[in-house]
Motif scaffolding. Sequence first.
Motif, PDB file in Angstrom:
ATOM      1  N   THR A 247       0.884  -1.140   0.005  1.00 25.55           N
ATOM      2  CA  THR A 247       0.143  -0.136   0.113  1.00 25.55           C
ATOM      3  C   THR A 247       0.863   1.379  -0.133  1.00 25.55           C
ATOM      4  OG1 THR A 247      -0.170  -0.040   2.609  1.00 25.55           O
ATOM      5  CG2 THR A 247      -1.926  -1.084   1.286  1.00 25.55           C
ATOM      6  N   ASP A 248       2.062   1.180   0.082  1.00 26.92           N
ATOM      7  CA  ASP A 248       2.994   2.259   0.286  1.00 26.92           C
ATOM      8  C   ASP A 248       3.541   2.779  -1.164  1.00 26.92           C
ATOM      9  OD1 ASP A 248       4.833   0.147   0.245  1.00 26.92           O
ATOM     10  OD2 ASP A 248       6.195   1.198   1.596  1.00 26.92           O
ATOM     11  N   VAL A 249       3.011   2.111  -2.157  1.00 27.15           N
ATOM     12  CA  VAL A 249       3.677   2.641  -3.340  1.00 27.15           C
ATOM     13  C   VAL A 249       2.679   3.287  -4.424  1.00 27.15           C
ATOM     14  CG1 VAL A 249       4.694   1.608  -5.814  1.00 27.15           C
ATOM     15  CG2 VAL A 249       5.454   0.744  -3.319  1.00 27.15           C
ATOM     16  N   TYR A 250       2.949   4.391  -5.000  1.00 25.69           N
ATOM     17  CA  TYR A 250       2.268   5.076  -5.820  1.00 25.69           C
ATOM     18  C   TYR A 250       2.642   4.942  -7.343  1.00 25.69           C
ATOM     19  CZ  TYR A 250      -0.244   9.211  -8.020  1.00 25.69           C
ATOM     20  OH  TYR A 250      -0.994   9.929  -8.687  1.00 25.69           O
ATOM     21  N   CYS A 251       1.848   4.113  -8.070  1.00 25.93           N
ATOM     22  CA  CYS A 251       2.534   3.575  -9.502  1.00 25.93           C
ATOM     23  C   CYS A 251       3.048   4.727 -10.288  1.00 25.93           C
ATOM     24  CB  CYS A 251       1.319   2.906 -10.047  1.00 25.93           C
ATOM     25  SG  CYS A 251       1.313   1.282  -9.188  1.00 25.93           S
ATOM     26  N   PRO A 252       2.394   5.824 -10.497  1.00 26.22           N
ATOM     27  CA  PRO A 252       2.950   6.936 -11.174  1.00 26.22           C
ATOM     28  C   PRO A 252       4.256   7.430 -10.867  1.00 26.22           C
ATOM     29  CG  PRO A 252       0.707   7.194 -11.184  1.00 26.22           C
ATOM     30  CD  PRO A 252       0.990   6.039 -10.074  1.00 26.22           C
ATOM     31  N   ASP A 253       4.873   7.263  -9.600  1.00 23.92           N
ATOM     32  CA  ASP A 253       6.034   7.589  -9.250  1.00 23.92           C
ATOM     33  C   ASP A 253       7.283   6.744  -9.822  1.00 23.92           C
ATOM     34  OD1 ASP A 253       5.057   9.786  -7.786  1.00 23.92           O
ATOM     35  OD2 ASP A 253       5.142   8.910  -5.975  1.00 23.92           O
TER      36      ASP A 253
END
Length: 143
Positions: free
Chosen positions: A123-129
């Motif tokens: 849950t701690d990963v923002y895919c666009p980053d």
Amino acid sequence: MRIFVQRAILGIAIAVFAAPVQAQQVTGKISLELNQLQPTADGGCRLSIIATNGLERPMDKLGLEMVAFNKEGLVDQFLRLQFSRISAGKTKVLQFDLAGKACDSLSRLHINDVKNCVPPSITDVYCPDLLDLSNRTPIEFGD
């Protein structure tokens, strides 16, 4: 001399076969390349996107929410694309057609969102980053 040559050949063979297999390049990024625009027979435009999984884990399905802009810079069309499973370090190519939209009528392809780059339990990963973008076409490509 013959023994020396045999030992040298044996040493080279051992080095070659004993060397660890090179792992696929892990960059920690998802590389997306807008690779090509091609006119279609019906007056539309076929776009090719290359995705490379530089993560340490496979992606079961990489989803892209994209927006195509016309020459005036106005939003023209929303697109949802999905790549099937991409193993770690591997590449996949996706082609899609914009029916009735000539390639020269496009000015930009915008990535609005990226989905499913990691399992739901992370849950701690923002895919666009994680995106690393490149472009080989005359239209803008980016986020």
